[in-house]
Design a protein around this motif. Structure first.
Motif, short mmCIF file in Angstrom:
data_model
loop_
_atom_site.label_atom_id
_atom_site.label_comp_id
_atom_site.label_asym_id
_atom_site.label_seq_id
_atom_site.Cartn_x
_atom_site.Cartn_y
_atom_site.Cartn_z
N VAL A 1 -43.63 40.72 0.09
CA VAL A 1 -44.39 39.46 0.20
C VAL A 1 -43.36 38.16 0.44
N MET A 2 -42.53 38.08 -0.27
CA MET A 2 -41.54 37.12 -0.30
C MET A 2 -40.79 37.09 1.16
N GLU A 3 -40.43 38.24 1.66
CA GLU A 3 -39.84 38.58 2.95
C GLU A 3 -40.76 37.93 4.09
N TYR A 4 -41.95 38.30 4.07
CA TYR A 4 -42.96 37.95 4.84
C TYR A 4 -43.10 36.53 4.78
N VAL A 5 -43.19 35.90 3.73
CA VAL A 5 -43.39 34.40 3.51
C VAL A 5 -42.46 33.48 4.08
N GLN A 6 -41.17 33.96 3.91
CA GLN A 6 -40.06 33.14 4.28
C GLN A 6 -40.15 33.21 6.02
N TYR A 7 -40.30 34.27 6.50
CA TYR A 7 -40.22 34.50 8.08
C TYR A 7 -41.78 33.85 8.62
N CYS A 8 -42.68 33.69 7.93
CA CYS A 8 -44.06 33.22 8.36
C CYS A 8 -43.70 31.52 8.39
N PHE A 9 -42.82 30.89 7.36
CA PHE A 9 -42.72 29.63 7.41
C PHE A 9 -41.85 29.32 8.62
#
Length: 507
Positions: A437-445
């Protein structure tokens, strides 16, 4: 709304999101690693991990297979032994640490107790099943007495006859596992105390049940996470005395349950095994996945039980026989006992020529540990070992008959366990889902930020294009427009009646 404000807003927001996402790319793994370190340290404050370490909640099982001797009379006459595998007889293993003591140097000492409970539903047969195996008391003692005076050997043989002990035992699985009454054992314990490993009933695993593995002192990881679980001493010893070289006497690695985190494919799994009386080391084989959790599989190298001729560092474990056998007589009351992989897997093929009925395969007889490399926590474990007796004909000991020299397999066992249920779910959530989830969040940002910056550029560009395309009226055009206007009766000019403004050459 002013397009310049929209452009600036989108650009600033996009830039902030890209910067924040980029920071997360670098800081996110550091945060995760920091949390892993904090949660892995052996400390009562870490409630979940400490309770898992103290009372291992993972179901462990020991599956035991006997090599039932089909031709004992022919073996006494010098023929090859013929065996059939019987089992598995499965026991649930309960592990619990007691006498836990923390020390100022960031180590902790404990005694780990183990108990076994028979599981009929998982077994092929019952503890009442009867099997025939070599009599370790008779055939083992005969080899131990081989170099003693002939008169002593005759006396030993007479003692066997007095107590009606023959070269082979035919008893129930339960008796062979946990002990049986023997007048010879009672006699030896009375007159030769310390000769046998146990003082009560004699059985292959009688000293294992309701016993501990010795006093381990290991590092908690508080001072250095890379030392966590590594053995500082065992029974007060920092090195052994059983073997012939300092390297072989080293106590290396962990106690065999967990390892330091942040492993790579170049990492190995060293551990000290009190049952094998030595340190062992597994090597990386391949990657894998269990229930969505990434893992590394570690296996035994072919050199683990190689003899000194094939692998020089093992010279200290000799006297050796063929490769694939570990001589443990030095820590088993000098009894001629050898440890190997089941069915002599990864051993010198000549061993298979001496015994009929063995069929080694990697899937069934190789040992492995599947471990989560980021935490050093085993996910799936299968440790498989075989117990063998070296036997031969010894003059003066009539019970040995004409037995050919052979390393005879008696039993093999598998200790296995895997993470399952609620523990697996928690493990998957904390170590797979949250980092994902953290990886997805950072790339979403980063993605949203770049999209916002692109939108800002598009708005800015479209604004400039719109202004450039608007018609531009000069003062001359305005005057020409007014002259051609036709007044109405009330003096006003109707737009519908205005003369179109045309170039001069048209007029």
């Amino acid at each position: 709304m002013n397009t310049s404000k929209i452009t600036i807003g989108l650009f600033v927001a996009g830039t902030l999101m890209v910067v924040f996402g980029t920071i997360l790319v670098f800081v996110g793994p550091i945060i995760i690693d920091d949390q892993i370190v904090k949660n892995l340290v052996i400390d009562p404050k870490n409630e979940m991990t400490y309770s898992m370490w103290k009372d291992v909640p993972v179901p462990f099982f020991m599956s035991v297979y006997f090599f039932n001797v089909l031709n004992p009379a022919e073996v006494l006459a010098g023929e090859k032994p013929m065996v059939e595998q019987r089992g598995p007889y499965v026991y649930r293993k309960r592990i619990q640490k007691q006498n836990i003591t923390f020390h100022p140097n960031d180590t902790v000492s404990y005694l780990e107790y183990r108990r076994y409970f028979f599981e009929p539903s998982m077994s092929v047969g019952n503890e009442s099943d009867v099997v025939t195996i070599p009599n370790m008391l008779v055939l083992g003692a005969a080899v131990m007495m081989e170099n003693m005076p002939y008169a002593v050997r005759l006396m030993v043989s007479a003692t066997f006859k007095t107590f009606k002990e023959g070269p082979f035992l035919t008893k129930s699985v339960g008796e062979l596992m946990w002990g049986y009454d023997s007048k010879l054992v009672d006699f030896l314990n009375k007159w030769l105390p310390g000769m046998l490993p146990s003082t009560g009933k004699f059985g292959l695993f009688s000293e294992f049940n309701n016993s501990n593995t010795g006093l381990f002192t290991i590092h908690t990881g508080k001072d250095n996470i890379h030392l966590i679980h590594k053995v500082d001493s065992w029974n007060g010893l920092t090195k052994l005395t059983n073997w012939r070289t300092p390297q072989c006497n080293m106590i290396n690695g962990t106690a065999g349950q967990m390892w330091p985190p942040f492993m790579t494919k170049q990492s190995t799994l060293p551990f000290y095994s009190p049952d094998a009386c030595r340190s062992l080391e597994l090597i990386y084989q391949r990657e894998g996945i269990m229930a969505g959790i990434p893992l590394y599989r570690y296996v035994a190298p072919k050199t683990m039980f190689a003899n000194g001729s094939d692998y020089a560092p093992n010279e200290g474990f000799c006297p050796c026989r063929q490769s694939g056998l570990l001589n443990v007589s030095s820590c088993r009351s000098n009894a001629p006992m050898f440890i190997s992989h089941p069915h002599f897997y990864n051993a010198d093929p000549v061993l298979l020529d001496y015994v009929l009925g063995l069929h080694p395969t990697e899937d069934q007889h190789g040992l492995f540990i599947d471990i989560h490399p980021m935490t050093g926590v085993p996910l799936n474990v299968s440790i498989r070992l075989q117990l063998n007796l070296y036997m031969k004909s010894v003059s003066g000991v009539g019970e040995t008959g004409k037995i050919s020299e052979v390393v005879m397999p008696m039993i093999w066992f598998e200790e296995s366990g895997y993470i399952d249920g609620e523990i697996l779910t928690t493990f998957h959530t904390n170590l797979v889902v949250l980092p994902m989830v953290m990886e997805y969040v950072q790339y979403c940002f980063i993605g949203l930020g770049l999209a916002s910056i692109l939108a800002a550029l598009l708005v800015y560009h479209s604004g400039k294009t719109f202004k450039r395309d608007l018609p531009c009226r000069t003062q001359t055009d305005e005057l020409r427009y007014e002259k051609t206007a036709i007044p109405n009766t009330n003096g006003s000019t109707s737009p519908s009646e205005q003369t179109p403004l045309l170039p001069d050459h048209v007029h």
